[in-house]
Write a protein that holds these residues in place. Structure first.
Motif, PDB file in Angstrom:
ATOM      1  N   ASN A 143      36.956  50.452  43.067  1.00  0.00           N
ATOM      2  CA  ASN A 143      37.247  49.176  43.875  1.00  0.00           C
ATOM      3  C   ASN A 143      36.913  49.090  45.158  1.00  0.00           C
ATOM      4  O   ASN A 143      36.688  48.252  45.687  1.00  0.00           O
ATOM      5  N   ARG A 144      37.494  50.230  45.930  1.00  0.00           N
ATOM      6  CA  ARG A 144      37.076  50.086  47.236  1.00  0.00           C
ATOM      7  C   ARG A 144      35.743  50.182  47.628  1.00  0.00           C
ATOM      8  O   ARG A 144      35.258  49.633  48.602  1.00  0.00           O
ATOM      9  N   THR A 148      36.124  45.194  44.601  1.00  0.00           N
ATOM     10  CA  THR A 148      36.750  44.372  43.432  1.00  0.00           C
ATOM     11  C   THR A 148      37.970  44.852  43.179  1.00  0.00           C
ATOM     12  O   THR A 148      38.763  45.515  43.820  1.00  0.00           O
ATOM     13  N   GLN A 149      38.617  44.176  42.052  1.00  0.00           N
ATOM     14  CA  GLN A 149      40.158  44.557  41.869  1.00  0.00           C
ATOM     15  C   GLN A 149      40.205  44.852  40.274  1.00  0.00           C
ATOM     16  O   GLN A 149      40.867  43.955  39.462  1.00  0.00           O
ATOM     17  N   ILE A 150      39.370  45.537  39.874  1.00  0.00           N
ATOM     18  CA  ILE A 150      39.616  45.829  38.440  1.00  0.00           C
ATOM     19  C   ILE A 150      40.447  47.270  37.959  1.00  0.00           C
ATOM     20  O   ILE A 150      40.118  48.237  38.598  1.00  0.00           O
ATOM     21  N   PRO A 151      41.512  46.970  37.347  1.00  0.00           N
ATOM     22  CA  PRO A 151      42.680  47.958  37.228  1.00  0.00           C
ATOM     23  C   PRO A 151      42.376  49.175  36.266  1.00  0.00           C
ATOM     24  O   PRO A 151      42.737  50.116  36.400  1.00  0.00           O
ATOM     25  N   ASP A 152      41.094  48.992  35.372  1.00  0.00           N
ATOM     26  CA  ASP A 152      40.828  50.013  34.530  1.00  0.00           C
ATOM     27  C   ASP A 152      39.087  50.140  34.498  1.00  0.00           C
ATOM     28  O   ASP A 152      38.658  49.534  33.824  1.00  0.00           O
ATOM     29  N   ALA A 153      38.883  50.766  35.847  1.00  0.00           N
ATOM     30  CA  ALA A 153      37.069  50.745  36.121  1.00  0.00           C
ATOM     31  C   ALA A 153      36.549  51.649  35.097  1.00  0.00           C
ATOM     32  O   ALA A 153      35.361  51.564  34.937  1.00  0.00           O
TER      33      ALA A 153
END
Length: 321
Positions: A143-144, A148-153
């Protein structure tokens, strides 16, 4: 609209039947749903199970090429067969296929290009504490890098719009999950996450033999993607850190020399000069890498236009046919 559900498989004969039996064939917003099995060199009865359950197509790799290659084969099929949305699920029955309508919903309503299923890994009982920590850390790093802000990449249960499939260009050989998020973030594709359930564990992962191997391969994939799309951030941070470390012994040498303190401090001077030189090299590499990034971006833009042109021509030919 047309939906294609792809299932990359490697020796999934024991669990594939349940996956195929639970995939919904009627989903709101789609006129048709096709199921495609990508057999990545299986040596069991995976193909026989797929054919017995009436899948629309079986794409066979005669040797095992890896998950990323299997994913690419499914993407090629989806694009050449007029899919508007592609869903990727696993053959080990990790994901409940009843969640597919929820997964494709944001694409159908036009609010997303990519949707990632959030397994809520902290609630999965068969995940060890260490694995849960690594999942959170890996997602945070991705995410960094992607903004993005995806909790389960790391989740492989995903839906892609046709636009996303035309814009994404994968190069990794290990797993596409991290790279696609970083690419999508860089290319400003709209990414959302929806909560999903998970089924009980049926087998160990075949992507890696041990947790350390998984960590190393995932880290390598993230770093490679980061260097490809944000080299200035990587080399700039590295150069700044080296410069800071180099100034400490250099300032120490200048200070003791100015004060005329006894002793030899030439080592501090040499260390400081070495670190500052390394810092300059890192900044120079950052400039070169960024120029390469710009050139690659132009090539990828041209490739996306070419794919889009071929896509329009193919759809036109299919319509006339």
């Amino acid at each position: 609209m047309k939906l294609v559900v792809q299932i990359p498989c490697l020796n999934e004969g024991e669990t594939l039947a349940e996956v195929l039996e639970t995939i919904p064939r009627k989903i709101k917003g789609f006129k048709s749903v096709e199921v495609v099995v990508i057999d990545d060199g299986s040596t069991d009865n995976t193909i026989a199970v797929a054919q017995a359950h009436g899948v629309d197509a079986v794409i066979r790799h005669r040797s095992t090429r890896g998950l990323a290659e299997a994913f690419r084969s499914g993407v090629d099929y989806a694009l050449t067969h007029g899919a508007d949305v592609l869903v990727n699920t696993d053959g080990d029955n990790q994901y409940p296929q009843s969640d597919i309508p929820k997964l494709v919903g944001p694409i159908v309503d036009g609010s997303a290009d990519i949707v990632v299923g959030d397994r809520r890994t902290n609630t999965i009982t068969h995940f060890s504490r260490g694995k849960k920590l690594l999942q959170r850390l890996g997602s945070a790093v991705v995410n960094r890098a992607a903004g993005t802000q995806i909790p389960d990449a790391a989740s492989g249960f995903r839906a892609y719009s046709r636009t996303a499939l035309l814009k994404l260009n994968l190069v990794t050989k290990f797993s596409y999950t991290m790279e696609t998020i970083i690419q999508a973030g860089y290319k400003r594709l709209a990414i959302q996450s929806v909560r999903i359930k998970t089924n009980p564990k049926t087998r160990e992962s075949r992507l890696f033999k041990s947790t350390p191997e998984h960590v190393l391969k995932s880290a390598a994939a993230i770093i490679r993607s980061y260097l490809m799309y944000k080299p200035y951030s990587f080399f700039g941070t590295l150069g700044g850190l080296l410069a800071l470390l180099g100034l400490i012994p250099f300032i120490r040498y200048l200070t003791v020399s100015a004060l005329g303190l006894p002793g030899e401090f030439i080592q501090s001077l040499l260390l400081g000069v070495s670190l500052l030189t390394a810092s300059l090299l890192a900044f120079a590499l950052g400039v070169i890498a960024d120029l390469i990034r710009i050139n690659r971006q132009l090539i990828e833009d041209g490739l996306s236009l070419q794919k889009a042109h071929q896509d329009v021509q193919s759809l036109s030919d299919n319509h006339r046919g």
